[in-house]
Design an enzyme around this catalytic site. Structure first.
Site, short mmCIF file in Angstrom:
data_model
loop_
_atom_site.label_atom_id
_atom_site.label_comp_id
_atom_site.label_asym_id
_atom_site.label_seq_id
_atom_site.Cartn_x
_atom_site.Cartn_y
_atom_site.Cartn_z
N PHE A 235 -0.45 -8.15 5.76
CA PHE A 235 0.61 -7.13 5.81
C PHE A 235 1.05 -6.92 7.27
O PHE A 235 1.06 -5.81 7.80
CB PHE A 235 0.11 -5.79 5.23
CG PHE A 235 -0.55 -5.93 3.90
CD1 PHE A 235 0.21 -5.97 2.73
CD2 PHE A 235 -1.93 -6.04 3.80
CE1 PHE A 235 -0.40 -6.11 1.49
CE2 PHE A 235 -2.55 -6.19 2.57
CZ PHE A 235 -1.79 -6.22 1.41
N ASP A 256 2.74 -11.76 5.44
CA ASP A 256 3.57 -10.69 4.89
C ASP A 256 4.43 -11.28 3.78
O ASP A 256 4.70 -12.48 3.77
CB ASP A 256 4.46 -10.07 5.99
CG ASP A 256 4.88 -8.65 5.64
OD1 ASP A 256 4.28 -7.70 6.17
OD2 ASP A 256 5.82 -8.49 4.82
N SER A 257 4.87 -10.42 2.87
CA SER A 257 5.73 -10.92 1.78
C SER A 257 7.20 -10.88 2.18
O SER A 257 8.04 -11.38 1.45
CB SER A 257 5.50 -10.08 0.52
OG SER A 257 5.76 -8.73 0.80
N ASN A 286 2.08 -13.29 -0.87
CA ASN A 286 1.53 -12.05 -1.40
C ASN A 286 0.09 -11.96 -0.85
O ASN A 286 -0.76 -12.80 -1.15
CB ASN A 286 1.52 -12.13 -2.92
CG ASN A 286 0.95 -10.86 -3.54
OD1 ASN A 286 0.05 -10.23 -2.97
ND2 ASN A 286 1.46 -10.50 -4.68
N ALA A 287 -0.16 -10.96 -0.02
CA ALA A 287 -1.44 -10.88 0.68
C ALA A 287 -2.61 -10.72 -0.29
O ALA A 287 -3.72 -11.18 0.00
CB ALA A 287 -1.42 -9.73 1.68
N ASP A 307 -3.34 -3.62 6.51
CA ASP A 307 -2.43 -2.46 6.67
C ASP A 307 -1.38 -2.50 5.56
O ASP A 307 -0.19 -2.71 5.81
CB ASP A 307 -1.78 -2.50 8.06
CG ASP A 307 -0.92 -1.27 8.31
OD1 ASP A 307 -1.08 -0.26 7.60
OD2 ASP A 307 -0.08 -1.32 9.24
N CYS A 347 -1.91 4.28 4.43
CA CYS A 347 -0.85 5.22 4.80
C CYS A 347 -0.41 6.03 3.59
O CYS A 347 0.67 6.59 3.56
CB CYS A 347 0.33 4.50 5.45
SG CYS A 347 1.07 3.25 4.40
#
Ligand code: SAH
Length: 404
Positions: A235, A256-257, A286-287, A307, A347
């Site tokens: 991410f 990252d996507s 896709n992580a 993240d 987050c």
């Protein structure tokens, strides 16, 4: 709408009466009161400045009113507010002053953080000489308030450009007319910033959030202190953690996507000197899948950053979100060599600090590893947490050291 609100600020402010529960919220120093706690109100134009009273008519302070949000009022003062634009200007100057001694090693940071700077509904970020403004409520959208915001920012910070980033969904919820993102003032909407000595390109009209995840800035520097060996930044967005780790690690892989985010990461990498022999690669994937495949293939790393985007957008999603964090952390822990570093973030506001620690601890149990908490961190200091307003505390960042 904005004209009516402007008029109402000059005339005697309309009154809102609160239930006992609404009054209790204000006494608890939370600035929001929900519509269900309003027991009496004049005919109030959207976005008005209102006088807040208890049921018996005792004056409690001044708030900004929304005709459409469930959060009907947001307190702006415990006294009277005869001149809202003047107060907004004063609060912006105070927010700038607050950060003078707190913010270091960067020309990109948040200048106004809504409730946490006593300016509910306003966010201002600084990216070197370009400022980004986000207006999130009817009251902040009033023409005379917008003018005060722009004038104060121009006088205090002399930017080359001020950009507005519009969140269409929020304008819809606030029943404000649609608006496109764009320059509000000046000519410049893109620039270059330097955080902790690492350079980034910034395009004020592109990317997620207002362009960068400024709340992670101090965590980048912290992660770089511990990072070593082969690193994986899942991410990675535009490379915030990855480019900080590049100075310390032998190789860094960013995943990252979002292709546009990775294209920017690549440009950012080119801006920074590449230490000899260091490898930096960006993978569009896709992580979750990538971590699963890498874990299954016995790939090993010395440093992993997680993240992900917020998993819990509402309280209802909490259990599912905790499951998601556990799975992700478990995969990463399995891939880390002894002495390895896991930088793991959440987050999601609905995932509290204790929830997050608990779920990461559960992942460690399942991974059969012992982890030391080297640092338990939150958002950078330019995103202050207001006590009694839990919504201002949403970012968790743990730096963990793995042993077997
Ligand atoms: N660490 C970054 C911020 C990450 S925000 C920084 O400090 O700048 C979350 C990122 O996850 C976004 O860039 C988003 O594009 C990406 N993302 C969302 N879902 C994803 C998925 N399933 N796989 C990989 N990346 C994803």
């Amino acid at each position: 709408m904005t004209k009516r609100a402007a008029v109402s600020a000059k005339a005697a402010a309309p009154c809102v009466k609160l239930s006992t529960r609404g009054v209790a919220r204000l006494h608890a120093r939370h600035p929001w009161v929900y519509r269900s706690d309003i027991v009496g109100a004049d005919d109030i134009p959207p976005g008005s400045v209102v006088r807040v009273l208890d049921e018996r008519g005792k004056f409690l302070g001044t708030a900004l009113y929304s005709s459409s949000s469930q959060i009907a009022i947001r307190m702006i003062s415990h006294g009277s507010v005869p001149d809202l634009p003047a107060l907004v200007g004063e609060r912006i100057r105070a927010a700038i002053a607050y950060r003078k001694d707190l913010v270091a090693n960067t020309d990109a940071y948040r200048i106004v953080f809504s409730e946490a700077d006593f300016l509910p509904g306003l966010i201002v970020d600084r990216y070197n000489d370009v400022l980004t403004v986000q207006v999130l409520t009817q009251a902040m959208d009033a023409t005379f308030v917008r003018e005060a915001i722009l004038q104060t920012l121009r006088e205090e910070l002399q930017p080359a450009g001020i950009v507005e980033r519009v969140e269409a969904r929020i304008r819809e919820l606030e029943q404000l007319p649609p608006l496109a993102s764009g320059l509000l003032w000046g000519e410049k909407s893109s620039t270059e910033v330097t955080m902790n000595g690492v350079r980034f390109q910034h395009d004020g009209l592109e990317g997620q959030k207002t362009g960068a995840f400024l709340d992670q800035r101090e965590n980048y520097a912290a992660a770089a202190q511990y990072g070593h060996g082969e690193a994986l930044d899942a991410f990675c967005y535009q490379g915030g953690f990855a480019l900080h780790l590049a100075a310390k690690c032998s190789s860094v892989t960013g995943v990252d996507s979002s292709r546009p985010a990775l294209e920017m990461a690549e440009k950012n990498a080119a801006l920074n000197a590449k230490p000899n022999g260091r490898e930096l690669e960006w993978i569009e994937a896709n992580a979750f899948d990538l971590l699963r495949d890498y874990a299954a293939a016995n790939r090993r790393y010395d440093t992993i950053v997680l993240d992900p985007p917020a998993f819990a957008k509402s309280k209802r999603d909490l259990e599912k979100a905790l499951g998601g964090y556990k799975e992700l952390n478990l995969r990463a822990m399995k891939m880390l060599r002894p002495g390895g570093i896991l930088v793991t973030c959440s987050c999601s506001f609905h995932v509290g600090a204790a929830d997050f620690l608990r779920v990461v601890a559960a992942a460690a149990q399942d991974a059969h590893k012992s982890l030391r908490v080297a640092e338990n961190r939150g958002a950078a200091r330019d995103h202050p947490i207001l006590l009694n307003v839990p919504e201002t505390s949403y970012l968790q960042c743990l730096i963990l050291i793995v042993s077997d």
